[in-house]
Design an enzyme around this catalytic site. Structure first.
Site, short mmCIF file in Angstrom:
data_model
loop_
_atom_site.label_atom_id
_atom_site.label_comp_id
_atom_site.label_asym_id
_atom_site.label_seq_id
_atom_site.Cartn_x
_atom_site.Cartn_y
_atom_site.Cartn_z
N ASP A 61 4.61 -2.87 0.51
CA ASP A 61 3.60 -3.28 -0.46
C ASP A 61 4.28 -3.92 -1.68
O ASP A 61 5.32 -3.44 -2.15
CB ASP A 61 2.83 -2.03 -0.90
CG ASP A 61 1.62 -2.35 -1.76
OD1 ASP A 61 0.70 -3.01 -1.25
OD2 ASP A 61 1.60 -1.93 -2.94
N GLU A 75 4.99 -7.86 1.84
CA GLU A 75 3.88 -8.54 1.20
C GLU A 75 4.47 -9.31 0.02
O GLU A 75 4.70 -8.75 -1.04
CB GLU A 75 2.84 -7.53 0.70
CG GLU A 75 1.63 -8.21 0.13
CD GLU A 75 0.88 -7.40 -0.93
OE1 GLU A 75 -0.30 -7.66 -1.14
OE2 GLU A 75 1.50 -6.51 -1.55
C1 NOJ Z 1 -1.29 -4.84 -2.25
C2 NOJ Z 1 -2.27 -4.13 -1.39
O1 NOJ Z 1 -2.52 -4.89 -0.24
C3 NOJ Z 1 -3.50 -3.94 -2.23
O2 NOJ Z 1 -4.58 -3.47 -1.47
C4 NOJ Z 1 -3.15 -2.99 -3.37
O3 NOJ Z 1 -4.27 -2.88 -4.23
C5 NOJ Z 1 -1.96 -3.52 -4.16
N1 NOJ Z 1 -0.90 -3.98 -3.33
C6 NOJ Z 1 -1.41 -2.44 -5.08
O4 NOJ Z 1 -0.70 -1.49 -4.34
#
Ligand code: NOJ
Length: 521
Positions: free
Chosen positions: A205, A265
Site C-alpha cells: 500500500d 501501489e
Molecule cells: C491506498 C488504498 O488502496 C486505499 O484504499 C487506502 O485508503 C489508502 N491507500 C490509504 O491506506
C-alpha cells in the site's frame, strides 16, 4: 499452480478480493475469510492464478482496514489466524496463490505504538516512530507545514501537549517515520510473519509514500491533491528518493523466500520515475494505472499502453494492467454505464488480457458490476466525511458481490443486511445467472482466461503495433495473437485468420463499434 517456477507471477492473472465485499461466511453482512474460502472453487474455475486479499488485520475501520492496529493478526470481523491458515491451505490445494496487502506507510491510531506515542513526552523514543513536530506561528498553533491530507483537510493533527503528528491520509492513520530503524525492522517482521505462514507475496500500500523529505518543506499548493492524482515533483508527500531504501529492504526479505513477490501501489505517472521502483533489487511489479485512468478513446488508450510498456522497458518487470480497483469508479461506469458501458467493458477485458505481462482483476469485473449511487446516509468512506460532503468517496465501487438469487443480498450473506446496501434488480448480474448464460460477462472472462493460459498465441513479451483503420487499435503478440479494438463509429473488417474470441457477435466478418477480437492467422 497455473504457472510454475519462481517467477510464476510474470504473466499471472491476479484477482483482487476486497474482503468486506466478496463473500460473507457468518451472516453479519460483512465479507470475511470464511466466505472467501467457500468461493475458492469459483475463482479456480474462473481461471485466475492468484488472489490479492485487501487488509484483514485488526482495525477500527476508519479506512476500512487500511488503518491497521496490529499487522500480525486477523480482525475478528474477518476471522482468525486459524481461518487464514485454512484458507491458504485450501487455495494452494486448488492451485491458487495467495498474496495479501501490507500497509507500511501508516498504522491505525489504535496501534499500540501510537497509543504509547500519545502517552509519552515530545522527543521520546515512542514519538520517534511517527512524525511528531512542533507547530509554527505563535504558540505553535499552526501545522508544521502546508501539506494537505489525501482525504481532505490538513495532514496534521494537534495533540493535547501542543505537538502535531503527520497523517497523509485520515487522522486515524498516523504516518510512521521510516528513518527510524525500529520501523523498518517491524515491517520486516510483518513480512516474515506472513511468509512463514506460506503467503506467496504482497501488495504494498502507498508504495511511493513512506519516505519524507528532510525538514518537511512546504509543498507546491495544488488544486487537487487527492489519492488518485498525478503527484508531480512539487508534491513532497510522495515519491521521495529515500523510499527506494525501504523497497530494497522489502526485496531482501522476499529474496530469502524464493517464489514470493511484491506489487507496489505506485501512483507515479512519469515513466522514468516509475521504473526506479522496478530496479532488480526493488519491487517485482508496480501497477500501471494508466489504463485505469484512460478515457475510452483511441489516443488515450494507445498512450496508456505505450507509456506502461515504456515504464517497464529496461527493468526486469513485466507490465501490470489494471482496469478497476476499490479506489476508482468501476470501468463499466467510467465507460458510460448501462448497455454502452458493459459493451465497452467487454472489449476492455479483451484488451487487458491480450496485453503482455500481468493482469489484475477487481472482484466483480468478471460480472460487469457497475458503480452504485448510494444515498448520503449509506456512505462510509472517510473521504465523504473529511471533505464534508464535497466528495462522495469510493463506496460506490465497493458494493458486495451478487452471487445468486433475485433479491439483496443475492447470496452474499445469509442475512439480508449488508454493510453497503445492494440494489434491487441485480438478478441477471449474479454469478449464478451468468454461469448459465454463454453470452454473459462471466462466460467471456472464463473463455478469455482459458485461452490466455492455454494458447501459444499469447507467448512472448512485448507487442508490435499493426496498421489499423482510423479509430482502431491493433497489435500482434510475438506468439501470433492479433488484437483489434474498434473505437470508431462504424464496423471495420476483421483481420484475416481465425477468431479465437470476440467481445460481441462477429459472424458477419466485421467488428462493430466498441468491440474487440482476438484473431490468429
Ligand atoms: C491506498 C488504498 O488502496 C486505499 O484504499 C487506502 O485508503 C489508502 N491507500 C490509504 O491506506
Amino acid at each position: 499452480m497455473g504457472t510454475t517456477g519462481t517467477d510464476w507471477w510474470r504473466d499471472a492473472v491476479f484477482y483482487q478480493v476486497y474482503i468486506r465485499s466478496f463473500a460473507d461466511g457468518n451472516g453479519d453482512g460483512v465479507g470475511d475469510l470464511r466466505g472467501l474460502r467457500g468461493r475458492l472453487g469459483y475463482l479456480r474455475d474462473l481461471g485466475v492464478d492468484a488472489l490479492w486479499i485487501t487488509p484483514f488485520f485488526p482495525s477500527p475501520m476508519a479506512d476500512h482496514g487500511y488503518d491497521v492496529a496490529d499487522p500480525r493478526d486477523v480482525e475478528p470481523v474477518f476471522g482468525d489466524l486459524d481461518e487464514f491458515d485454512a484458507l491458504l491451505a485450501d487455495a494452494h490445494a486448488l492451485g491458487l496463490r495467495i498474496t495479501i496487502d501490507v500497509v507500511p506507510n501508516h498504522t491505525s491510531s489504535e496501534h499500540a505504538w501510537f497509543r504509547a506515542a500519545l502517552a509519552a513526552a515530545p522527543g521520546s523514543p515512542e514519538r520517534a516512530r511517527y512524525v511528531f513536530r512542533d507547530g509554527r506561528g505563535p504558540d505553535g498553533a499552526e501545522p508544521p507545514n502546508n501539506w494537505p491530507s489525501v482525504f481532505g483537510g490538513p495532514a496534521w493533527t494537534r495533540v493535547p501537549d501542543g505537538q502535531w503528528y503527520l497523517h497523509i491520509f485520515a487522522p486515524e492513520q498516523p504516518d510512521l517515520d521510516f528513518g527510524n530503524p525500529e520501523v523498518v525492522a517491524d515491517l520486516e517482521e510483518t513480512l516474515r510473519f506472513w511468509l512463514d505462514r506460506g503467503v506467496d507475496g504482497f501488495r504494498i500500500d502507498v508504495a511511493h509514500g513512506m519516505a519524507k523529505p528532510a525538514g518537511l518543506p512546504d509543498m507546491v499548493p495544488m488544486d487537487d491533491t487527492g489519492l488518485l492524482d498525478d503527484h508531480g515533483p512539487g508534491d513532497h508527500r510522495f515519491d521521495q528518493d529515500g523510499v527506494h531504501a525501504v523497497h530494497r529492504r522489502i526485496r531482501a526479505v522476499l529474496d530469502s523466500y524464493p517464489g514470493t513477490m511484491a506489487v507496489g501501489e505506485v501512483w507515479v505517472s512519469d515513466d522514468d520515475r516509475l521504473a526506479r521502483y522496478l530496479r532488480p533489487d526493488e519491487l517485482q511489479l508496480a501497477f500501471n494505472f494508466k489504463l485505469l485512468t484512460a478515457e475510452w478513446e483511441p489516443t488515450a488508450l494507445r498512450d496508456a499502453v505505450v507509456h506502461s510498456l515504456a515504464a517497464v522497458d529496461g527493468t526486469p518487470a513485466p507490465a501490470c494492467w489494471v482496469l478497476s480497483n476499490h479506489d476508482r469508479p468501476r470501468h463499466v461506469t467510467r465507460y458510460g454505464d448501462g448497455e454502452l458501458g458493459t459493451r465497452r467493458a467487454r472489449a476492455a477485458a479483451l484488451l487487458q488480457l491480450a496485453l503482455p505481462g500481468v493482469a489484475y482483476l477487481y472482484n466483480g469485473d468478471e460480472l460487469g458490476m457497475p458503480d452504485v449511487d448510494l444515498p448520503d446516509a449509506a456512505l462510509q468512506d472517510p473521504i465523504w466525511f473529511r471533505s464534508e460532503g464535497a466528495e462522495r468517496g469510493r463506496d460506490a465501487c465497493r458494493i458486495p458481490v451478487p452471487w445468486s438469487g433475485s433479491e439483496p443480498s443475492y447470496g452474499f450473506s445469509s442475512g439480508s443486511g449488508t454493510w453497503l446496501p445492494m440494489p434491487e434488480g441485480w438478478t441477471a448480474l449474479t454469478a449464478e445467472a451468468q454461469a448459465a448464460d454463454p453470452a454473459s460477462m462471466q462466460s467471456l472472462y472464463r473463455a478469455a482466461l482459458a485461452l490466455r493460459a492455454g494458447s501459444p498465441a499469447f507467448s512472448g513479451e512485448g507487442l508490435e503495433w499493426l496498421p489499423s483503420p482510423e479509430g482502431c487499435l491493433a497489435f500482434r503478440r510475438p506468439g501470433g495473437l492479433v488484437f483489434l479494438l474498434n473505437l470508431s463509429s462504424a464496423p471495420v473488417p476483421l483481420p484475416e485468420g481465425t477468431v479465437l474470441l470476440a467481445s460481441t457477435d462477429v459472424t458477419g466478418g466485421e467488428l462493430p463499434t466498441d468491440a474487440a477480437a482476438w484473431v490468429v492467422a
